[in-house]
Write a protein that holds these residues in place. Structure first.
Motif, PDB file in Angstrom:
ATOM      1  N   SER A 296      25.136 -11.668  29.642  1.00 30.68           N
ATOM      2  CA  SER A 296      24.663 -11.809  31.012  1.00 30.68           C
ATOM      3  C   SER A 296      23.960 -10.531  31.435  1.00 30.68           C
ATOM      4  O   SER A 296      24.165  -9.474  30.852  1.00 30.68           O
ATOM      5  CB  SER A 296      25.828 -12.112  31.955  1.00 30.68           C
ATOM      6  N   THR A 297      23.121 -10.646  32.451  1.00 29.04           N
ATOM      7  CA  THR A 297      22.387  -9.491  32.968  1.00 29.04           C
ATOM      8  C   THR A 297      22.815  -9.199  34.398  1.00 29.04           C
ATOM      9  O   THR A 297      23.347 -10.050  35.100  1.00 29.04           O
ATOM     10  CB  THR A 297      20.872  -9.750  32.949  1.00 29.04           C
ATOM     11  N   THR A 298      22.557  -7.978  34.824  1.00 30.61           N
ATOM     12  CA  THR A 298      22.754  -7.601  36.218  1.00 30.61           C
ATOM     13  C   THR A 298      21.581  -6.721  36.639  1.00 30.61           C
ATOM     14  O   THR A 298      21.073  -5.941  35.822  1.00 30.61           O
ATOM     15  CB  THR A 298      24.094  -6.859  36.409  1.00 30.61           C
ATOM     16  N   PRO A 299      21.096  -6.845  37.870  1.00 31.86           N
ATOM     17  CA  PRO A 299      19.948  -6.039  38.290  1.00 31.86           C
ATOM     18  C   PRO A 299      20.291  -4.552  38.341  1.00 31.86           C
ATOM     19  O   PRO A 299      21.442  -4.168  38.614  1.00 31.86           O
ATOM     20  CB  PRO A 299      19.630  -6.570  39.691  1.00 31.86           C
ATOM     21  N   LEU A 300      19.306  -3.709  38.083  1.00 35.91           N
ATOM     22  CA  LEU A 300      19.476  -2.294  38.362  1.00 35.91           C
ATOM     23  C   LEU A 300      19.637  -2.112  39.866  1.00 35.91           C
ATOM     24  O   LEU A 300      19.106  -2.891  40.659  1.00 35.91           O
ATOM     25  CB  LEU A 300      18.278  -1.494  37.859  1.00 35.91           C
ATOM     26  N   LEU A 301      20.355  -1.081  40.265  1.00 34.14           N
ATOM     27  CA  LEU A 301      20.612  -0.846  41.690  1.00 34.14           C
ATOM     28  C   LEU A 301      19.498  -0.046  42.355  1.00 34.14           C
ATOM     29  O   LEU A 301      19.437   0.011  43.583  1.00 34.14           O
ATOM     30  CB  LEU A 301      21.951  -0.120  41.863  1.00 34.14           C
ATOM     31  N   GLN A 302      18.633   0.557  41.558  1.00 29.38           N
ATOM     32  CA  GLN A 302      17.511   1.302  42.123  1.00 29.38           C
ATOM     33  C   GLN A 302      16.407   1.402  41.075  1.00 29.38           C
ATOM     34  O   GLN A 302      16.647   1.193  39.884  1.00 29.38           O
ATOM     35  CB  GLN A 302      17.941   2.704  42.551  1.00 29.38           C
ATOM     36  N   ASN A 303      15.201   1.704  41.536  1.00 32.46           N
ATOM     37  CA  ASN A 303      14.095   1.899  40.608  1.00 32.46           C
ATOM     38  C   ASN A 303      14.336   3.147  39.764  1.00 32.46           C
ATOM     39  O   ASN A 303      14.974   4.104  40.205  1.00 32.46           O
ATOM     40  CB  ASN A 303      12.780   2.036  41.367  1.00 32.46           C
ATOM     41  N   GLN A 304      13.807   3.125  38.541  1.00 30.63           N
ATOM     42  CA  GLN A 304      13.944   4.268  37.643  1.00 30.63           C
ATOM     43  C   GLN A 304      12.572   4.704  37.167  1.00 30.63           C
ATOM     44  O   GLN A 304      11.679   3.877  36.962  1.00 30.63           O
ATOM     45  CB  GLN A 304      14.799   3.891  36.434  1.00 30.63           C
ATOM     46  N   ASN A 305      12.420   5.996  37.005  1.00 26.79           N
ATOM     47  CA  ASN A 305      11.166   6.557  36.533  1.00 26.79           C
ATOM     48  C   ASN A 305      11.153   6.652  35.013  1.00 26.79           C
ATOM     49  O   ASN A 305      12.203   6.716  34.362  1.00 26.79           O
ATOM     50  CB  ASN A 305      10.945   7.950  37.130  1.00 26.79           C
ATOM     51  N   ASP A 306       9.950   6.675  34.462  1.00 29.30           N
ATOM     52  CA  ASP A 306       9.792   6.945  33.040  1.00 29.30           C
ATOM     53  C   ASP A 306      10.433   8.286  32.705  1.00 29.30           C
ATOM     54  O   ASP A 306      10.230   9.281  33.408  1.00 29.30           O
ATOM     55  CB  ASP A 306       8.293   6.968  32.729  1.00 29.30           C
ATOM     56  N   LEU A 307      11.237   8.297  31.635  1.00 25.56           N
ATOM     57  CA  LEU A 307      11.946   9.470  31.121  1.00 25.56           C
ATOM     58  C   LEU A 307      13.132   9.896  31.977  1.00 25.56           C
ATOM     59  O   LEU A 307      13.670  10.996  31.784  1.00 25.56           O
ATOM     60  CB  LEU A 307      10.990  10.649  30.884  1.00 25.56           C
TER      61      LEU A 307
ATOM     62  N   VAL B 106      25.121   5.117  34.396  1.00 28.12           N
ATOM     63  CA  VAL B 106      25.151   5.282  32.941  1.00 28.12           C
ATOM     64  C   VAL B 106      24.151   6.357  32.559  1.00 28.12           C
ATOM     65  O   VAL B 106      22.967   6.280  32.917  1.00 28.12           O
ATOM     66  CB  VAL B 106      24.788   3.965  32.224  1.00 28.12           C
ATOM     67  N   THR B 107      24.621   7.378  31.851  1.00 30.00           N
ATOM     68  CA  THR B 107      23.731   8.379  31.267  1.00 30.00           C
ATOM     69  C   THR B 107      23.449   7.966  29.833  1.00 30.00           C
ATOM     70  O   THR B 107      24.378   7.704  29.060  1.00 30.00           O
ATOM     71  CB  THR B 107      24.378   9.771  31.285  1.00 30.00           C
ATOM     72  N   VAL B 108      22.174   7.881  29.484  1.00 26.95           N
ATOM     73  CA  VAL B 108      21.806   7.398  28.153  1.00 26.95           C
ATOM     74  C   VAL B 108      21.646   8.571  27.193  1.00 26.95           C
ATOM     75  O   VAL B 108      21.453   9.720  27.607  1.00 26.95           O
ATOM     76  CB  VAL B 108      20.517   6.557  28.208  1.00 26.95           C
ATOM     77  N   CYS B 109      21.742   8.282  25.903  1.00 23.18           N
ATOM     78  CA  CYS B 109      21.697   9.339  24.892  1.00 23.18           C
ATOM     79  C   CYS B 109      20.296   9.903  24.695  1.00 23.18           C
ATOM     80  O   CYS B 109      20.151  11.026  24.210  1.00 23.18           O
ATOM     81  CB  CYS B 109      22.235   8.805  23.564  1.00 23.18           C
ATOM     82  N   THR B 110      19.279   9.136  25.022  1.00 22.41           N
ATOM     83  CA  THR B 110      17.906   9.619  24.870  1.00 22.41           C
ATOM     84  C   THR B 110      17.257   9.720  26.249  1.00 22.41           C
ATOM     85  O   THR B 110      17.409  10.712  26.930  1.00 22.41           O
ATOM     86  CB  THR B 110      17.107   8.676  23.948  1.00 22.41           C
ATOM     87  N   ALA B 111      16.549   8.678  26.655  1.00 25.86           N
ATOM     88  CA  ALA B 111      15.918   8.599  27.975  1.00 25.86           C
ATOM     89  C   ALA B 111      15.482   7.167  28.188  1.00 25.86           C
ATOM     90  O   ALA B 111      15.539   6.334  27.272  1.00 25.86           O
ATOM     91  CB  ALA B 111      14.720   9.544  28.066  1.00 25.86           C
ATOM     92  N   LEU B 112      15.059   6.861  29.404  1.00 23.43           N
ATOM     93  CA  LEU B 112      14.411   5.579  29.676  1.00 23.43           C
ATOM     94  C   LEU B 112      12.925   5.746  29.398  1.00 23.43           C
ATOM     95  O   LEU B 112      12.330   6.750  29.794  1.00 23.43           O
ATOM     96  CB  LEU B 112      14.643   5.151  31.120  1.00 23.43           C
ATOM     97  N   HIS B 113      12.321   4.761  28.752  1.00 27.18           N
ATOM     98  CA  HIS B 113      10.951   4.928  28.285  1.00 27.18           C
ATOM     99  C   HIS B 113       9.967   3.986  28.966  1.00 27.18           C
ATOM    100  O   HIS B 113       8.866   3.763  28.462  1.00 27.18           O
ATOM    101  CB  HIS B 113      10.912   4.769  26.771  1.00 27.18           C
ATOM    102  N   PHE B 114      10.367   3.428  30.083  1.00 24.56           N
ATOM    103  CA  PHE B 114       9.486   2.665  30.962  1.00 24.56           C
ATOM    104  C   PHE B 114       9.865   3.022  32.397  1.00 24.56           C
ATOM    105  O   PHE B 114      11.017   3.361  32.664  1.00 24.56           O
ATOM    106  CB  PHE B 114       9.677   1.155  30.791  1.00 24.56           C
ATOM    107  N   PRO B 115       8.953   2.913  33.361  1.00 27.98           N
ATOM    108  CA  PRO B 115       9.369   2.899  34.766  1.00 27.98           C
ATOM    109  C   PRO B 115       9.909   1.511  35.098  1.00 27.98           C
ATOM    110  O   PRO B 115       9.217   0.512  34.869  1.00 27.98           O
ATOM    111  CB  PRO B 115       8.073   3.207  35.518  1.00 27.98           C
ATOM    112  N   TYR B 116      11.123   1.433  35.590  1.00 30.10           N
ATOM    113  CA  TYR B 116      11.761   0.141  35.875  1.00 30.10           C
ATOM    114  C   TYR B 116      11.770  -0.094  37.377  1.00 30.10           C
ATOM    115  O   TYR B 116      12.248   0.755  38.144  1.00 30.10           O
ATOM    116  CB  TYR B 116      13.188   0.120  35.320  1.00 30.10           C
ATOM    117  N   ASN B 117      11.247  -1.243  37.803  1.00 26.68           N
ATOM    118  CA  ASN B 117      11.142  -1.578  39.220  1.00 26.68           C
ATOM    119  C   ASN B 117      11.946  -2.841  39.498  1.00 26.68           C
ATOM    120  O   ASN B 117      11.722  -3.882  38.886  1.00 26.68           O
ATOM    121  CB  ASN B 117       9.667  -1.784  39.603  1.00 26.68           C
ATOM    122  N   VAL B 118      12.890  -2.739  40.426  1.00 28.22           N
ATOM    123  CA  VAL B 118      13.830  -3.837  40.672  1.00 28.22           C
ATOM    124  C   VAL B 118      13.158  -4.988  41.423  1.00 28.22           C
ATOM    125  O   VAL B 118      13.201  -6.139  40.986  1.00 28.22           O
ATOM    126  CB  VAL B 118      15.054  -3.325  41.455  1.00 28.22           C
ATOM    127  N   ALA B 119      12.529  -4.698  42.566  1.00 31.13           N
ATOM    128  CA  ALA B 119      11.961  -5.763  43.391  1.00 31.13           C
ATOM    129  C   ALA B 119      10.702  -6.354  42.774  1.00 31.13           C
ATOM    130  O   ALA B 119      10.527  -7.572  42.737  1.00 31.13           O
ATOM    131  CB  ALA B 119      11.664  -5.227  44.791  1.00 31.13           C
TER     132      ALA B 119
END
Length: 249
Positions: free
Chosen positions: A1-12, A73-86
């Protein structure tokens, strides 16, 4: 199952927030799939809508949790896309009970002159090695990899596989894929004429080296990338592509 992110995230960004209880909780070491839609060639009516995914897959990647505090959650590398919830419906899922530490080596997989649809399925496989493996004559994918994290391929040979339905090696929903020594050749030339070779979709932070795709006789794309970000390609060769298709798409 999935759950939405609670806020937008920036690349890296190095962390993200989500209601982790919706995933049954998240612990250090868990593997998580982040995804979101995008407007490019989405599967609904033209010109597409940003909550839908491309026909080849969503923007996204698999990451590993190196720290958990509350809903962060702190990831071991980074996020590699900008993630937008809405706008893009950014969400996260947990890969449950992944297989880790697989060491598959010195084997040949034979598709019996395309009577077998697919060769090896790697589903929910992480931190594993595929070495000195040869595949031949599968109707669709010789390797189907989905989802995965930290799989390393070396000295892999794929012949006479791939179709319009699946790439000869079809890697989707992945992170930290490493290829060092892989050759694809002699596409099957299915009745449609569209045989796809090396596919890498919905993935990030990959390292692809010494990849050779000899794709004479097919009108399909030799290397097909979709929603792949922050990845490095070294010594990649494509030859023989026909029908006006791209060598690297």
């Amino acid at each position: 199952s999935t759950t939405p992110l609670l806020q937008n995230q920036n690349d890296l960004d190095t962390s993200f927030q989500a209601t982790l209880s919706s995933l049954g909780g998240v612990n250090v070491g868990d593997y998580l799939l982040l995804q979101e839609g995008g407007i490019d060639y989405s599967t609904d009516t033209s010109p597409g809508h940003p909550l839908n995914c491309d026909v080849s897959g969503c923007r996204g990647e698999v990451v590993q949790a190196c720290g958990v505090s509350g809903n962060t959650v702190t990831v071991c590398t980074a996020l590699h896309f900008p993630y937008n919830v809405a706008m893009n419906g950014a969400n996260v899922a947990k890969i449950t009970s992944p297989l880790s530490g697989l060491n598959l080596h010195d084997l040949t997989f034979d598709g019996s002159s395309h009577t077998a649809a697919n060769g090896l399925f790697l589903r929910g496989v992480v931190a594993s090695k595929i070495t000195n493996v040869t595949t031949n004559a599968f109707a669709n994918a010789a390797f189907y990899v989905d989802p995965s994290y930290g799989i390393a391929f070396s000295n892999v040979t794929i012949t006479s596989s791939g179709s319009h339905a699946a790439d000869a090696i079809d890697i989707k929903q992945a992170g930290n894929v490493v290829v060092n020594g892989m050759t694809l050749s002699l596409p099957w030339a299915t009745p449609t004429g569209y045989d796809f070779g090396f596919g890498l979709n919905t993935s990030a932070n990959n390292s692809i080296s010494n990849l050779n795709v000899e794709w004479a006789g097919s009108a399909g794309r030799a290397i097909k990338l979709a929603a792949t970000s922050h990845s490095t390609f070294n010594t990649v060769t494509v030859s023989g592509v026909q029908g006006g298709q791209n060598g690297i798409s």
